[in-house]
Enzyme design. Structure first.
Site, PDB file in Angstrom:
ATOM      1  CB  SER A   1      -0.947  -0.032   1.206  1.00 51.81           C
ATOM      2  OG  SER A   1      -1.911   0.986   1.128  1.00 51.81           O
TER       3      SER A   1
ATOM      4  CG  HIS B   1      -5.902  -1.712   0.260  1.00 54.01           C
ATOM      5  ND1 HIS B   1      -5.218  -1.294  -0.861  1.00 54.01           N
ATOM      6  CD2 HIS B   1      -5.281  -1.140   1.322  1.00 54.01           C
ATOM      7  CE1 HIS B   1      -4.226  -0.496  -0.497  1.00 54.01           C
ATOM      8  NE2 HIS B   1      -4.248  -0.396   0.825  1.00 54.01           N
TER       9      HIS B   1
ATOM     10  CG  ASP C   1      -6.950  -2.108  -3.676  1.00 49.53           C
ATOM     11  OD1 ASP C   1      -7.584  -1.369  -2.896  1.00 49.53           O
ATOM     12  OD2 ASP C   1      -5.734  -2.298  -3.587  1.00 49.53           O
TER      13      ASP C   1
END
Length: 322
Positions: free
Chosen positions: A123, A280, A250
């Protein structure tokens, strides 16, 4: 699956005992590196967590355990203000600045000059990693990379995060960032152009970035900050073997915004694997993925394959062929 629900469901994350190292930054702050399986002879796996994550995050610990079991010296780079540490200076972190990663790499290369270094960013960590790789090209201090659930095109995806169905997670992450500001309020009270009352009343990431992040790092507003944080236009500049993992569903990086065409037509060093589902940093599979007897999640299985592949070939000059 969202990062929040992933945190709730990843109940099988191992307990990792780290050895902490604190290093200074050029601006007078400090960075905290958490080491596991610390051996000067071992190749290095450097982990970079998500936006408000740290070495204790439930998605980091299984990966650290996997890397260490293979034989890597695992190191987690905690972003400023995370990992149960207060800030030393009135500066946090953002997606358009890789200074702290560069400081970390300079330190590690000085301390372990001959060790191969593989970086894994998830991320926010993946965004910083992709930025660094694309800006350094052949001069990169990283030998290979694995980037998970990175956002490549911020403006479109930030609009998606503001849709009604995504607002709960948006507000949760916003509140997590506000908590970092609140915990270090004394450092931020006298910063020009920052109104802490407005910052701490932010309801979305865009509002927080408009009032705080963009002003900290010299951008006019969140829109300018988001444009600079988007790495899809620079992806062809990455000159280290890099595997990217994204899920089509996502909410932080929806399928249509993934830079597949650019990778296929412009890059010789980047591959992207896209799953239909996975959310995610989720990538859980099976009928009951939280069961104690369930197999490891897809993310962990793929990471293990990737880590093993490079570990086995490092002594055969595998990386020098790229």
């Amino acid at each position: 699956m969202s990062s929040l629900s992933t945190a709730f469901r990843r109940l099988r994350a191992p307990i990792i005992q780290y050895k902490r190292e604190t290093i200074p930054t050029p601006d007078g702050a400090v960075l905290h590196l958490d080491h596991h399986n610390d051996n000067e002879q071992n190749e290095i796996a450097l982990f970079m967590p998500g936006l408000t994550g740290s070495s204790s995050s439930e998605y980091i610990r299984p990966l650290v355990e996997i890397a260490s079991s293979i034989g890597y010296h695992s190191i987690v780079l905690n972003a400023r203000g995370t990992g149960n540490n207060r800030l030393q200076t009135p500066r946090v972190y953002c997606c358009a600045n890789d200074d702290d990663l560069r400081t970390c790499l300079t330190h590690l290369r000085r301390k372990y000059p001959s060790n191969k270094l593989l970086a894994i960013g998830l991320s926010f960590g993946g965004i910083i990693l992709s930025r660094y790789l694309s800006l350094t090209g052949n001069e990169s201090e990283i030998d290979a990379a694995f980037i998970v659930s990175a956002c490549w095109d911020f403006p479109v995806n930030c609009e998606n995060l503001e849709r009604l169905s995504n607002l709960p997670l948006n507000r949760y992450l916003t509140q997590s960032l506000i908590e970092i500001v609140e915990q270090n309020r004394d450092l931020f009270e006298h910063i020009p152009n920052v109104d802490l009352k407005r910052v701490c009343s932010s309801q979305t990431l865009r509002e927080f970035d408009d009032e705080f992040t963009s002003r900290q790092f010299g951008f006019k507003n969140a829109d300018e900050y988001y444009r600079e944080s988007s790495n899809y236009k620079r992806i062809h500049r990455i000159k280290r073997p890099t595997l990217c993992l994204n899920a089509f569903d996502d909410m932080f990086s929806i399928g249509p915004t993934l830079p597949c065409d650019r990778i296929e037509n412009e890059s010789d060093h980047v591959a992207m694997l896209i799953t239909e589902r996975g959310g995610h940093i989720g990538f859980m599979d099976g009928l009951w993925p939280v069961s104690k007897t369930a197999r490891p999640y897809y993310l962990e299985r793929l990471a293990k394959q990737f880590l093993l592949a490079f570990y086995r070939d490092m002594d055969k000059n595998f990386l020098s062929n790229f």
